[in-house]
Design an enzyme around this catalytic site. Sequence first.
Site, PDB file in Angstrom:
ATOM      1  N   GLU A  20      -0.054  -1.007   5.837  1.00 11.27           N
ATOM      2  CA  GLU A  20       1.012  -0.470   6.680  1.00 11.27           C
ATOM      3  C   GLU A  20       0.878   1.024   6.897  1.00 11.27           C
ATOM      4  O   GLU A  20       1.060   1.525   8.002  1.00 11.27           O
ATOM      5  CB  GLU A  20       2.378  -0.800   6.062  1.00 11.27           C
ATOM      6  CG  GLU A  20       3.546  -0.645   7.031  1.00 11.27           C
ATOM      7  CD  GLU A  20       4.124   0.752   7.078  1.00 11.27           C
ATOM      8  OE1 GLU A  20       4.891   1.034   7.994  1.00 11.27           O
ATOM      9  OE2 GLU A  20       3.800   1.579   6.201  1.00 11.27           O
ATOM     10  N   ASP A  57       0.860  -1.193   0.000  1.00  6.18           N
ATOM     11  CA  ASP A  57       0.000   0.000   0.000  1.00  6.18           C
ATOM     12  C   ASP A  57       0.886   1.230   0.000  1.00  6.18           C
ATOM     13  O   ASP A  57       2.082   1.155   0.316  1.00  6.18           O
ATOM     14  CB  ASP A  57      -0.932   0.022   1.216  1.00  6.18           C
ATOM     15  CG  ASP A  57      -0.181   0.066   2.546  1.00  6.18           C
ATOM     16  OD1 ASP A  57       0.821  -0.679   2.687  1.00  6.18           O
ATOM     17  OD2 ASP A  57      -0.565   0.846   3.438  1.00  6.18           O
TER      18      ASP A  57
END
Length: 478
Positions: free
Chosen positions: A166, A100
């Site tokens: 994250e 991400d």
Amino acid sequence: MPAPKEFLDYVDDQADAFIQRLSEAVSIKSVSGDAAYRPDVFKMSDWVAKQFRAVGVEIQQVEIGNHVMDGHKLELPKVVLGRLGNDPRKKTVLVYGHFDVQPANLSDGWSTEPFTLSVQPNGQLVGRGSSDDKGPILGWLNTLQYHYENKKELPVNLRCCFEGMEENGSEGLDELVERESKPGGWFDGVDCVCISDNYWLNTRTPVLTYGLRGITYYKLNVSGPSRDLHSGVFGRTVHEPMTDLIKLMSTLVDVNGKILIPGIDDMVGIADEEERKLYEALDYSVQDVEASAGAPIALSSDKVEVLMGRMRMPSLSLHGIEGAFYGPGAKTVIPAKVSGKFSIRLVPPQTPNNILPLVKAHVESEFAKLGSKNKFELEELHGGKPWVTKIDHWNFQAARAATKAVYNKDPDMTREGGSIPVTLTFAEALGVNVLLLPMGRGDDGAHSTNEKLDRSNFIEGTKLLGTYLYEVGAIAGK
Ligand code: BES
Ligand code: ZN
């Protein structure tokens, strides 16, 4: 044992194809912190799974449930777990990365489309996620591709853990890691962990990293009127939420970075001479920090002070105000509800849990002092604990040897100011050494506009990750 020359040559030969694949990864807008992009984060999980399958890795995509973000209930992106090799004579290395990215819009001030990788004449690969953290994930993939295509065995058994949350506090991941670390789990038998999700200090000297700060993120909500008001009609007539909030936010930190919430700075001891020497020895200058910040604004002209501010002290940053008027023009509005966002970076022994009562007591007492009739609440968003490890471990020795082999230079040993919440979870759940081995440079601009990864860092960084596996493999035979 250095990596085979054929591997290093292969990486050089394939450089353009590797960059092409990085541009495919960057084109998937896997922004975890914005509900509108959640389908793209899912797509990215599938893309990563497919790529690693194609180089012979056994893959499982694990569902980790739902969460609520900005009032939306959302499914969490699937974690990609990988497994390759089960030879009892080899060490088992677990590698972690996140697919991400932070949000990015051309209008934020990017010079090129953020989700189109732009290859600059000076070798910079500009695009969101190039350095944080798609490039490093692809570094592992590039290494595996060599072994798969040339039918070469890896020098270690490999386990992978790639996640898609994250940048939003790694929601749902701790539980998965704890479960899979148990006997019979996916990570059972792991001997060490390597995370490539950080940066060199400067643009010259590679580093190995042995510490990260934790984080605790808050939202201060102040609300009053039932809707936005006209400041001509209501100015000096009602309590204004924005005025209350600015007063409150100004009590959190001073302009020199000192945290004003009682008790927080005091939890951290003072550095002795020996510790100061560690910072003094690093290849780093106040000019480096000012160059990467893009302005001469360092808090001190003393390098050690500046480094300690980032590596061994907590910090409090004010991030933004939701609900406030912003944009062009000069609107005469009194916003009805505003939310001030701030976070605190934590160092041992601080944790989100032991910091919360201090923050709560402080903001409640400061709000009470205002005598405002508005409503106020403190919300805790996400958090992660700090992590510091010992560097006299074979995992670090392997990474040091790999760095020396690829860059012909000894790495600096750093603690970092950023956070990767799962790091401590790996260390505790598996009881093994965790190492951070970065690919990118200190001026890559992670989270910022024009994020980049230098071509040489992508290519040499791929060699570094591959060589590290060979160095770990060599230790097993000793
Ligand atoms: N790659 C960074 C972590 C990092 C930052 C390492 C700076 C070394 C130096 C990571 O992707 C990141 O930004 N993490 C977030 C985590 C947070 C949202 C829980 C961070 O640090 O803000
Ligand atoms: Zn990252």
